[in-house]
Write a protein that holds these residues in place. Structure first.
Motif, PDB file in Angstrom:
ATOM      1  N   PHE A 151       0.831  -1.176   0.000  1.00 25.57           N
ATOM      2  CA  PHE A 151       0.000   0.000   0.000  1.00 25.57           C
ATOM      3  C   PHE A 151       0.882   1.248   0.000  1.00 25.57           C
ATOM      4  CE2 PHE A 151      -4.354  -1.405   0.512  1.00 25.57           C
ATOM      5  CZ  PHE A 151      -4.201  -2.721   0.912  1.00 25.57           C
ATOM      6  N   VAL A 152       0.269   2.371  -0.346  1.00 28.45           N
ATOM      7  CA  VAL A 152       1.004   3.637  -0.364  1.00 28.45           C
ATOM      8  C   VAL A 152       1.548   3.950   1.028  1.00 28.45           C
ATOM      9  CG1 VAL A 152      -1.054   5.029   0.061  1.00 28.45           C
ATOM     10  CG2 VAL A 152       0.893   6.032  -1.142  1.00 28.45           C
ATOM     11  N   SER A 153       0.911   3.428   2.062  1.00 27.37           N
ATOM     12  CA  SER A 153       1.377   3.632   3.439  1.00 27.37           C
ATOM     13  C   SER A 153       2.633   2.824   3.757  1.00 27.37           C
ATOM     14  CB  SER A 153       0.276   3.211   4.412  1.00 27.37           C
ATOM     15  OG  SER A 153       0.003   1.823   4.269  1.00 27.37           O
ATOM     16  N   GLY A 154       2.918   1.835   2.918  1.00 26.09           N
ATOM     17  CA  GLY A 154       4.060   0.966   3.170  1.00 26.09           C
ATOM     18  C   GLY A 154       3.676  -0.394   3.727  1.00 26.09           C
ATOM     19  N   ILE A 155       2.426  -0.570   4.051  1.00 27.62           N
ATOM     20  CA  ILE A 155       1.967  -1.866   4.544  1.00 27.62           C
ATOM     21  C   ILE A 155       2.083  -2.897   3.423  1.00 27.62           C
ATOM     22  CG2 ILE A 155      -0.038  -3.166   5.362  1.00 27.62           C
ATOM     23  CD1 ILE A 155      -0.932  -0.631   6.801  1.00 27.62           C
ATOM     24  N   THR A 156       2.620  -4.057   3.766  1.00 27.28           N
ATOM     25  CA  THR A 156       2.874  -5.096   2.768  1.00 27.28           C
ATOM     26  C   THR A 156       2.117  -6.378   3.087  1.00 27.28           C
ATOM     27  OG1 THR A 156       4.827  -5.828   3.986  1.00 27.28           O
ATOM     28  CG2 THR A 156       5.165  -4.217   2.233  1.00 27.28           C
ATOM     29  N   ASN A 157       1.967  -7.184   2.058  1.00 27.89           N
ATOM     30  CA  ASN A 157       1.312  -8.484   2.187  1.00 27.89           C
ATOM     31  C   ASN A 157       2.052  -9.449   1.274  1.00 27.89           C
ATOM     32  OD1 ASN A 157      -0.676 -10.458   2.818  1.00 27.89           O
ATOM     33  ND2 ASN A 157      -1.718 -10.004   0.898  1.00 27.89           N
ATOM     34  N   TYR A 158       2.435 -10.614   1.806  1.00 25.67           N
ATOM     35  CA  TYR A 158       3.217 -11.573   1.027  1.00 25.67           C
ATOM     36  C   TYR A 158       2.507 -12.920   0.932  1.00 25.67           C
ATOM     37  CZ  TYR A 158       7.240  -8.436   1.474  1.00 25.67           C
ATOM     38  OH  TYR A 158       8.090  -7.366   1.393  1.00 25.67           O
ATOM     39  N   GLY A 159       2.728 -13.577  -0.186  1.00 25.42           N
ATOM     40  CA  GLY A 159       2.300 -14.953  -0.295  1.00 25.42           C
ATOM     41  C   GLY A 159       3.157 -15.826   0.623  1.00 25.42           C
ATOM     42  N   ASP A 160       2.575 -16.899   1.120  1.00 25.49           N
ATOM     43  CA  ASP A 160       3.278 -17.734   2.100  1.00 25.49           C
ATOM     44  C   ASP A 160       4.588 -18.297   1.551  1.00 25.49           C
ATOM     45  OD1 ASP A 160       0.255 -19.164   3.569  1.00 25.49           O
ATOM     46  OD2 ASP A 160       1.337 -17.313   3.992  1.00 25.49           O
TER      47      ASP A 160
END
Length: 113
Positions: A52-61
């Motif tokens: 996200f523009v905020s820097g929050i990330t999400n990764y695949g396992d």
């Protein structure tokens, strides 16, 4: 017209590293969410990582702890640092932006054992 152009794919050995880049054009505002997906032959497209523009990330396992996503909000560009690559990482990697759901054409990553 929104365009996403990926670069940085190629051939790497297992345990090696590659860095993917994606630059966008045709968007005049900061995209809230951008990311990377991949698709191997005979398999469905799967999440690699989003940010996200905020820097929050999400990764695949399957890539947690090995890949790092980052972005440049001034350019609507997104990057993927891939370390400790495995043969199972072999796939076409696609850049994605969430404002219109646009996709790049993909860049091939091949990891040899």
């Amino acid at each position: 017209q929104v365009q996403l152009v990926e670069s940085g794919g190629g051939l790497a050995q297992a345990g090696g590293s590659l860095r993917l880049s994606c630059e966008t054009s045709g968007i005049s505002f900061i995209v809230k969410e951008m990311g990377w997906f991949r698709q191997a032959p005979g398999k469905q497209r799967e999440l690699v990582a989003t940010i996200f523009v905020s820097g929050i990330t999400n990764y695949g396992d399957s890539v947690k702890g090995r890949f790092t996503i980052s972005r440049d909000n001034t350019k609507n560009a997104v990057y993927l640092q891939m370390d400790n690559l495995k043969p199972d990482d072999t796939a076409t990697y696609y850049c994605w932006e969430g404002s219109k759901g646009s996709w790049g054409r993909g860049t091939q990553v091949t990891v040899s054992s």
